[in-house]
Design a protein around this motif. Structure first.
Motif, PDB file in Angstrom:
ATOM      1  N   ASP A 152       0.973  -1.046   0.037  1.00  0.00           N
ATOM      2  CA  ASP A 152       0.038  -0.035  -0.185  1.00  0.00           C
ATOM      3  C   ASP A 152       0.648   1.280  -0.014  1.00  0.00           C
ATOM      4  N   GLY A 153       2.157   0.916  -0.181  1.00  0.00           N
ATOM      5  CA  GLY A 153       3.168   2.143  -0.399  1.00  0.00           C
ATOM      6  C   GLY A 153       3.495   2.933   1.010  1.00  0.00           C
ATOM      7  N   ILE A 154       3.261   2.163   2.014  1.00  0.00           N
ATOM      8  CA  ILE A 154       3.689   2.943   3.449  1.00  0.00           C
ATOM      9  C   ILE A 154       5.041   2.212   3.874  1.00  0.00           C
ATOM     10  N   GLN A 155       5.636   3.272   4.466  1.00  0.00           N
ATOM     11  CA  GLN A 155       6.662   2.829   5.209  1.00  0.00           C
ATOM     12  C   GLN A 155       6.877   3.041   6.533  1.00  0.00           C
ATOM     13  N   ILE A 156       7.117   2.270   7.480  1.00  0.00           N
ATOM     14  CA  ILE A 156       7.075   2.654   8.983  1.00  0.00           C
ATOM     15  C   ILE A 156       8.477   2.174   9.677  1.00  0.00           C
ATOM     16  N   ASN A 157       8.730   2.601  10.732  1.00  0.00           N
ATOM     17  CA  ASN A 157      10.235   2.550  11.182  1.00  0.00           C
ATOM     18  C   ASN A 157      10.015   1.105  11.956  1.00  0.00           C
ATOM     19  N   PHE A 158      11.429   0.713  12.095  1.00  0.00           N
ATOM     20  CA  PHE A 158      11.332  -0.810  12.467  1.00  0.00           C
ATOM     21  C   PHE A 158      10.795  -0.826  13.929  1.00  0.00           C
ATOM     22  N   ASP A 159      10.908   0.065  14.804  1.00  0.00           N
ATOM     23  CA  ASP A 159      10.610  -0.027  16.272  1.00  0.00           C
ATOM     24  C   ASP A 159       9.091  -0.197  16.344  1.00  0.00           C
ATOM     25  N   VAL A 160       8.550   0.390  15.165  1.00  0.00           N
ATOM     26  CA  VAL A 160       6.929   0.272  15.095  1.00  0.00           C
ATOM     27  C   VAL A 160       6.512  -1.143  14.797  1.00  0.00           C
ATOM     28  N   LEU A 161       7.418  -1.616  13.722  1.00  0.00           N
ATOM     29  CA  LEU A 161       7.217  -3.051  13.127  1.00  0.00           C
ATOM     30  C   LEU A 161       7.228  -4.084  14.249  1.00  0.00           C
ATOM     31  N   GLU A 162       8.544  -3.749  14.916  1.00  0.00           N
ATOM     32  CA  GLU A 162       8.815  -4.885  15.835  1.00  0.00           C
ATOM     33  C   GLU A 162       7.731  -4.806  17.142  1.00  0.00           C
ATOM     34  N   TYR A 163       7.311  -3.768  17.393  1.00  0.00           N
ATOM     35  CA  TYR A 163       6.427  -3.705  18.570  1.00  0.00           C
ATOM     36  C   TYR A 163       5.354  -4.375  18.225  1.00  0.00           C
ATOM     37  N   LEU A 164       4.576  -4.261  16.816  1.00  0.00           N
ATOM     38  CA  LEU A 164       3.369  -4.718  16.314  1.00  0.00           C
ATOM     39  C   LEU A 164       3.674  -6.403  16.170  1.00  0.00           C
ATOM     40  N   ALA A 165       4.816  -6.742  15.761  1.00  0.00           N
ATOM     41  CA  ALA A 165       4.923  -8.360  15.647  1.00  0.00           C
ATOM     42  C   ALA A 165       5.212  -9.047  16.938  1.00  0.00           C
ATOM     43  N   HIS A 166       5.617  -8.202  17.720  1.00  0.00           N
ATOM     44  CA  HIS A 166       5.519  -8.801  19.261  1.00  0.00           C
ATOM     45  C   HIS A 166       4.432  -8.609  20.050  1.00  0.00           C
ATOM     46  N   SER A 167       3.490  -7.830  19.369  1.00  0.00           N
ATOM     47  CA  SER A 167       2.147  -7.762  20.306  1.00  0.00           C
ATOM     48  C   SER A 167       0.863  -8.459  19.712  1.00  0.00           C
ATOM     49  N   ILE A 168       1.050  -8.964  18.111  1.00  0.00           N
ATOM     50  CA  ILE A 168       0.007 -10.027  17.772  1.00  0.00           C
ATOM     51  C   ILE A 168       0.718 -11.170  17.363  1.00  0.00           C
ATOM     52  N   GLN A 169       0.256 -12.175  18.113  1.00  0.00           N
ATOM     53  CA  GLN A 169       0.653 -13.151  17.914  1.00  0.00           C
ATOM     54  C   GLN A 169      -0.338 -14.411  17.535  1.00  0.00           C
ATOM     55  N   THR A 170      -1.265 -13.901  17.282  1.00  0.00           N
ATOM     56  CA  THR A 170      -2.534 -15.005  17.166  1.00  0.00           C
ATOM     57  C   THR A 170      -2.464 -15.544  15.790  1.00  0.00           C
ATOM     58  N   ASN A 171      -2.882 -14.781  14.722  1.00  0.00           N
ATOM     59  CA  ASN A 171      -2.830 -15.106  13.299  1.00  0.00           C
ATOM     60  C   ASN A 171      -2.789 -14.164  12.386  1.00  0.00           C
ATOM     61  N   VAL A 172      -2.431 -14.459  11.132  1.00  0.00           N
ATOM     62  CA  VAL A 172      -2.268 -13.465   9.989  1.00  0.00           C
ATOM     63  C   VAL A 172      -3.500 -12.512   9.792  1.00  0.00           C
ATOM     64  N   ARG A 173      -4.477 -12.976  10.018  1.00  0.00           N
ATOM     65  CA  ARG A 173      -5.807 -12.265   9.770  1.00  0.00           C
ATOM     66  C   ARG A 173      -5.978 -10.956  10.965  1.00  0.00           C
ATOM     67  N   GLU A 174      -5.713 -11.202  11.924  1.00  0.00           N
ATOM     68  CA  GLU A 174      -5.607 -10.136  12.888  1.00  0.00           C
ATOM     69  C   GLU A 174      -4.656  -9.345  12.696  1.00  0.00           C
ATOM     70  N   LEU A 175      -3.506  -9.758  12.256  1.00  0.00           N
ATOM     71  CA  LEU A 175      -2.294  -8.924  12.107  1.00  0.00           C
ATOM     72  C   LEU A 175      -2.640  -7.843  10.917  1.00  0.00           C
ATOM     73  N   GLU A 176      -3.370  -8.516   9.877  1.00  0.00           N
ATOM     74  CA  GLU A 176      -3.713  -7.373   8.864  1.00  0.00           C
ATOM     75  C   GLU A 176      -4.753  -6.618   9.403  1.00  0.00           C
ATOM     76  N   GLY A 177      -5.631  -7.170  10.142  1.00  0.00           N
ATOM     77  CA  GLY A 177      -6.729  -6.136  10.734  1.00  0.00           C
ATOM     78  C   GLY A 177      -6.029  -4.627  11.616  1.00  0.00           C
TER      79      GLY A 177
END
Ligand SMILES: Nc1ncnc2c1ncn2[C@@H]1O[C@H](COP(=O)(O)OP(=O)(O)OP(=O)(O)O)[C@@H](O)[C@H]1O
Length: 475
Positions: free
Chosen positions: A318-343
């Motif tokens: 979708d043409g969006i870039q975010i900093n790695f600290d945000v990426l890392e935070y999201l990846a650590h916080s949502i561990q259930t499934n990919v659909r939830e991650l997308e949501g």
């Protein structure tokens, strides 16, 4: 001509920049490519359907203003949506929006959609009773299916099948795994890849639900033969969610016959299920044994690195870039499934766009918190018990345990009262959650707390507070 369009778009961007935050500008406008300007109409290319819908929902006025100021009141905007790689053979779907009319324009608001040509080369004029609209969805490609330890076998087997449908020993290929872990994406990607490599092959994706409905209709219309013959023409049959065949004996029988015929003719069969074949109850043994003939591969929850890669890919698309600290935070916080991650990613993009804030750690945290809070409000046993332990500062084991100390008995009785009032659980089941206590103990607890609410203001206040946590009032 090219530079004329570019200049025109640059002027539009100057105007747009004044009205939107820098984050929104780089997220939603920088990725747009101006394509042409003809008959007062500016055509812009946007990276995805989601992107187009987002612009339409959130930035119509901003775009209108830019068009008014550059082309004039009669100016129009047309979107061209980039289609997925898997769809390369079809012309891009173009949405003509001769609209975005200014308030004093007489133009009728209308939207015409140029349909992509049907993917299926076959004509089934005599099969009106079959709903043949379950085609492959172009966005599900291997390209977009991020590989990780969680899906390596399934993905590799899928690729092998896609390169040589019907010719590998992976026939059938059965992909299974929990909710939202990518089963549909993967089996659709196989279908899309086969269509790409072998356009002459008839690839059919169908959900088990649809297959069953078609079968039931065929019985009703006395057209079982037509139904079966249709499926026998398929080169690659992809059936999603076969667990729904459970307990449907007649459908299973017909599916068994179709399966055998296709398999014997060297046609490829791809199945998905939410559980392993051995755990599929209500399924005929002969069918289960067929499912195990080829390869069975499971999809598991993605690990941290895969989650990072998935988030990165989704944002990139979708043409969006975010900093790695945000990426890392999201990846650590949502561990259930990919659909939830997308949501969460979509909510985050929406938040950033609506509040005109940068996607930074603070926004990620507040977005996630509001999602988690919503989930907490769900009236599940766990959530209710959790609320009680937090309120009284007792641990779960003590709450559910046998300790007769007053400071533990009271929270326990409140918890039983809440479960009785807020769920449909029978008394026996409520007792079960407290170490298997019998129903008379639960009745006693419910009565004690009901009386205490009437006679003791502090108890009433406590229970009210707990109800409030679930946005409910104590009547
Ligand atoms: N490995 C992956 N890489 C990229 N996207 C993925 C991956 N796995 C899943 N997704 C995405 O997650 C979403 C949910 O996946 P999908 O619908 O395929 O799950 P499912 O297992 O079929 O779920 P259900 O059991 O509910 O039908 C989809 O948008 C899909 O594109």
């Amino acid at each position: 001509m090219q530079s004329e369009v570019k200049d025109l778009w640059l002027k539009c961007l100057e105007i747009i920049r004044e009205d939107v935050s820098s984050q929104s500008f780089s997220t939603w406008f920088a990725p747009i490519v101006p394509l042409k300007f003809q008959n007062n109409t500016l055509t812009i290319q946007v990276p995805s359907q989601f992107f187009y819908e987002w612009l339409e929902e959130n930035y119509v006025a901003v775009l209108r203003k830019a068009i008014d100021h550059t082309i004039g009141k009669r100016g129009m905007l047309e979107y061209s949506i980039v289609v997925d790689k898997g769809d390369r053979k079809n012309p891009p779907i173009t949405f003509n929006l001769p609209t975005l009319p200014s308030s004093n324009s007489n133009h009728m608001q209308q939207q015409t959609v140029q349909q992509a040509p049907a993917r299926n080369p076959f004509q089934f004029k005599d099969l009106d009773s079959l709903e043949l609209d379950s085609y492959l969805i172009p966005k599900y490609t291997f390209d977009k299916f991020i590989e990780g330890d969680c899906n390596r076998l399934g993905r590799a087997a899928g690729m092998a099948v896609a390169n040589k449908p019907g010719l590998t020993s992976f026939n059938p290929l059965m992909i299974y795994g929990g909710v939202g872990l990518g089963k549909t994406h993967l089996i659709q990607a196989i279908g899309n890849q086969i269509k790409e490599e072998f356009p002459e092959k008839f690839v059919l994706y169908v959900s088990t639900e649809k297959f069953t409905n078609q079968f039931v209709n065929a019985i009703r219309n006395n057209s079982i033969e037509t139904f079966t013959n249709f499926y026998l023409q398929v080169d690659v049959l992809i059936i999603d969610d076969v667990q729904f065949l459970s307990g449907k004996e007649k459908t299973q029988e017909t599916f068994f016959n179709i399966f055998n015929h296709l398999h014997q003719s060297g046609k490829q069969i791809i199945l998905s299920s939410d559980r392993a074949p051995r755990d599929l109850a209500g399924m005929e043994d002969r069918l289960l044994s067929r499912f195990k003939w080829g390869l069975t591969a499971d999809l598991q929850q993605p690990d941290f690195e895969t989650r990072i890669a998935i988030i990165q890919k989704k944002l990139q698309d979708d043409g969006i870039q975010i900093n790695f600290d945000v990426l890392e935070y999201l990846a650590h916080s949502i561990q259930t499934n990919v659909r939830e991650l997308e949501g969460v990613i979509i909510s985050l993009m929406a938040q950033a766009s609506l509040t005109r804030k940068e996607i930074d750690l603070e926004l990620a945290k507040s977005t996630l918190k509001s999602i988690v809070n919503d989930q907490e409000k769900e009236l599940s046993v766990d959530n209710i018990l959790e609320a009680v332990t937090t309120h009284f500062d007792v641990d779960m084991l003590t709450l559910k345990g046998k300790c007769r100390k007053k400071e533990n008995v009271f929270p326990r009785q409140v918890a039983m009262y809440m479960l009785k009032e807020l769920t449909n659980l029978p008394l026996k089941s409520i007792g079960y959650h407290f170490g298997g206590r019998d129903h008379s103990t639960v009745i006693h607890a419910v009565q004690s707390i009901s009386e205490a609410i009437e006679s003791d203001k502090s108890v009433e206040k406590t229970v009210k507070k707990l109800f409030n946590r679930f946005n409910l009032a104590l009547n």
